[in-house]
Scaffold this active site. Structure first.
Site, mmCIF file in Angstrom:
data_model
loop_
_atom_site.group_PDB
_atom_site.id
_atom_site.type_symbol
_atom_site.label_atom_id
_atom_site.label_comp_id
_atom_site.label_asym_id
_atom_site.label_seq_id
_atom_site.Cartn_x
_atom_site.Cartn_y
_atom_site.Cartn_z
ATOM 1 N N MET A 12 42.129 52.547 42.507
ATOM 2 C CA MET A 12 43.493 52.037 42.394
ATOM 3 C C MET A 12 43.422 50.559 42.761
ATOM 4 O O MET A 12 42.901 50.196 43.824
ATOM 5 C CB MET A 12 44.433 52.782 43.360
ATOM 6 C CG MET A 12 45.877 52.309 43.260
ATOM 7 S SD MET A 12 46.592 52.548 41.613
ATOM 8 C CE MET A 12 47.024 54.275 41.653
ATOM 9 N N ASP A 13 43.893 49.721 41.852
ATOM 10 C CA ASP A 13 43.882 48.274 42.098
ATOM 11 C C ASP A 13 45.193 47.844 42.735
ATOM 12 O O ASP A 13 46.276 48.095 42.186
ATOM 13 C CB ASP A 13 43.689 47.508 40.775
ATOM 14 C CG ASP A 13 42.287 47.669 40.194
ATOM 15 O OD1 ASP A 13 41.434 48.305 40.843
ATOM 16 O OD2 ASP A 13 42.054 47.146 39.084
ATOM 17 N N ASN A 43 37.891 51.669 33.787
ATOM 18 C CA ASN A 43 38.309 50.617 32.847
ATOM 19 C C ASN A 43 37.491 50.680 31.549
ATOM 20 O O ASN A 43 38.037 50.548 30.447
ATOM 21 C CB ASN A 43 38.113 49.227 33.465
ATOM 22 C CG ASN A 43 39.051 48.955 34.628
ATOM 23 O OD1 ASN A 43 40.055 49.646 34.803
ATOM 24 N ND2 ASN A 43 38.733 47.949 35.422
ATOM 25 N N THR A 211 27.400 38.023 28.869
ATOM 26 C CA THR A 211 28.789 37.608 28.622
ATOM 27 C C THR A 211 29.037 36.303 29.369
ATOM 28 O O THR A 211 28.554 36.099 30.482
ATOM 29 C CB THR A 211 29.787 38.699 29.055
ATOM 30 O OG1 THR A 211 29.591 39.004 30.436
ATOM 31 C CG2 THR A 211 29.602 39.962 28.235
ATOM 32 N N GLY A 213 32.335 34.616 29.601
ATOM 33 C CA GLY A 213 33.755 34.291 29.757
ATOM 34 C C GLY A 213 34.318 33.637 28.514
ATOM 35 O O GLY A 213 34.139 34.131 27.399
ATOM 36 N N ASP A 237 45.553 37.275 33.174
ATOM 37 C CA ASP A 237 44.791 37.980 34.216
ATOM 38 C C ASP A 237 43.420 38.361 33.625
ATOM 39 O O ASP A 237 43.369 39.112 32.655
ATOM 40 C CB ASP A 237 45.578 39.231 34.637
ATOM 41 C CG ASP A 237 44.921 40.004 35.770
ATOM 42 O OD1 ASP A 237 43.789 39.669 36.156
ATOM 43 O OD2 ASP A 237 45.548 40.961 36.258
ATOM 44 N N ASP A 243 34.919 44.621 31.638
ATOM 45 C CA ASP A 243 34.948 46.069 31.379
ATOM 46 C C ASP A 243 35.416 46.346 29.953
ATOM 47 O O ASP A 243 34.900 47.252 29.287
ATOM 48 C CB ASP A 243 35.882 46.763 32.371
ATOM 49 C CG ASP A 243 35.418 46.585 33.803
ATOM 50 O OD1 ASP A 243 34.194 46.477 34.015
ATOM 51 O OD2 ASP A 243 36.271 46.543 34.700
ATOM 52 N N ASN A 267 34.116 41.050 21.963
ATOM 53 C CA ASN A 267 34.611 39.742 22.402
ATOM 54 C C ASN A 267 36.098 39.586 22.126
ATOM 55 O O ASN A 267 36.854 39.078 22.963
ATOM 56 C CB ASN A 267 33.873 38.651 21.611
ATOM 57 C CG ASN A 267 33.009 37.804 22.482
ATOM 58 O OD1 ASN A 267 32.983 37.982 23.693
ATOM 59 N ND2 ASN A 267 32.308 36.867 21.878
ATOM 60 N N GLY A 278 46.827 43.109 34.911
ATOM 61 C CA GLY A 278 46.155 44.370 35.234
ATOM 62 C C GLY A 278 44.876 44.538 34.445
ATOM 63 O O GLY A 278 44.735 44.002 33.342
#
Ligand code: RIB
Length: 298
Positions: A12-13, A43, A211, A213, A237, A243, A267, A278
């Site tokens: 749980m985030d 995720n 990866t 970014g 976010d 993930d 991508n 989220g």
């Protein structure tokens, strides 16, 4: 379509949105707090399922109030939860996340994710091995990661290993993966003496996907570096973007796409995922990915 087994964490985030990330020893006020399902394993499973993948998640939750919500969320996203174990007397995994400055910092309290042991895997082995593609990360005990990769390899499955968060892992373990998908920071930690990115990719001979970014992703194919640029995003976010990349990459391979196309799809999906709050909030459906990038079924 091929089946995917994700073996990994369920959290749980607790996500605080702030103006900026706090410094060491500093207290700042957040603008909002959200409780949203996360965890790298969950995720990646949701990311693959949103694209229409046939996905089962293997992991553990506790016996607290979060457990029901976490499993319900997976089921709402069409992830098979039949093998997820509820462990008595243990809390579900929690991630405390601060989102600010188009970035985040995360502190994870593993809780029941520690119960994803080799013994648990033995109990769910036949279900795991009914899948064609296995995908793993580092938010469960590393001996379980190594054990699952060995099971997958011996059974001739395609094994994708996302070594996140960064942790020291032996070359012997890395060799069990068909694809290793670190970000740049994780790649540097795993291969401190590898030199620059092309040298690292060449050394790993097509098994390494890094990866980067907003710069996209890089891989190695037919003796050349393959650079897949990122789709520009209106970033809200970035939590869970890696993930999304991994889950969607697995799903694209399961659908039969070749490597370069699978990376483009992953991508695009990862970029879209950053445009909503989220970890799972912005993970796209297949329709959304095709609308953005015009991919067709292979
Ligand atoms: O990769 C993002 C995830 O890392 C979050 O959902 C959080 O749970 C942590 O595990």
């Amino acid at each position: 379509m091929k089946k995917i087994a994700v073996i990994g964490s369920i959290n749980m985030d607790l996500t605080a949105q702030a103006e900026r990330l706090p410094g060491k020893g500093e207290t700042i006020s957040a603008k909002s707090l959200q409780y949203v399902p996360g965890g790298k394993g969950a995720n990646q499973a949701v990311a693959a399922a949103r694209l229409g993948g046939d996905v089962a998640l293997f992991g553990c939750v506790g016996d607290d109030a979060f457990a029901d919500r976490l499993i319900e969320n997976l089921e709402q996203n069409s992830v098979d939860t039949a093998s997820i174990r509820r462990v008595a007397g243990v809390s579900s995994g929690i991630a405390m996340i601060t989102v600010a400055e188009q970035d985040n910092c995360i502190v994870v309290v593993p809780g029941a994710n520690h119960c994803v042991t080799p013994a648990y895997l033995d109990e769910v082995k036949s279900a795991v091995l009914s899948a064609d593609i296995l995908i793993l990360q580092n938010e469960i005990p590393l001996d379980t990661v190594a054990y699952a990769m060995e099971l997958g390899r011996q059974a001739g499955k395609l094994v994708i290993y996302n070594p996140a968060p960064a942790a020291p892992v032996s070359e012997e373990v890395l060799e069990k993966a068909d694809y290793i998908t670190p970000n740049e920071h994780e790649a540097a930690l795993l291969f401190p003496d590898a030199g620059d990115l092309p040298a690292l990719l060449e050394r790993c001979g097509g098994r390494m996907i890094v990866t980067q970014g907003e710069k996209g992703a890089a891989a190695w194919e037919n003796g050349e570096m393959l650079c897949i640029p990122a789709r520009p995003a209106r970033v809200v976010d970035t939590t869970g973007a890696g993930d999304t990349f991994n889950g969607v990459f697995a799903c694209a391979l399961a659908k039969g796409y070749p490597l370069a196309k699978a990376l483009q799809i992953a991508n695009t999906a990862a970029s879209l995922s950053t445009e909503q709050p989220g970890a799972q909030g912005g993970m796209p459906t297949w329709a959304r990915v095709t609308e953005c990038a015009g991919f067709e079924e292979p």
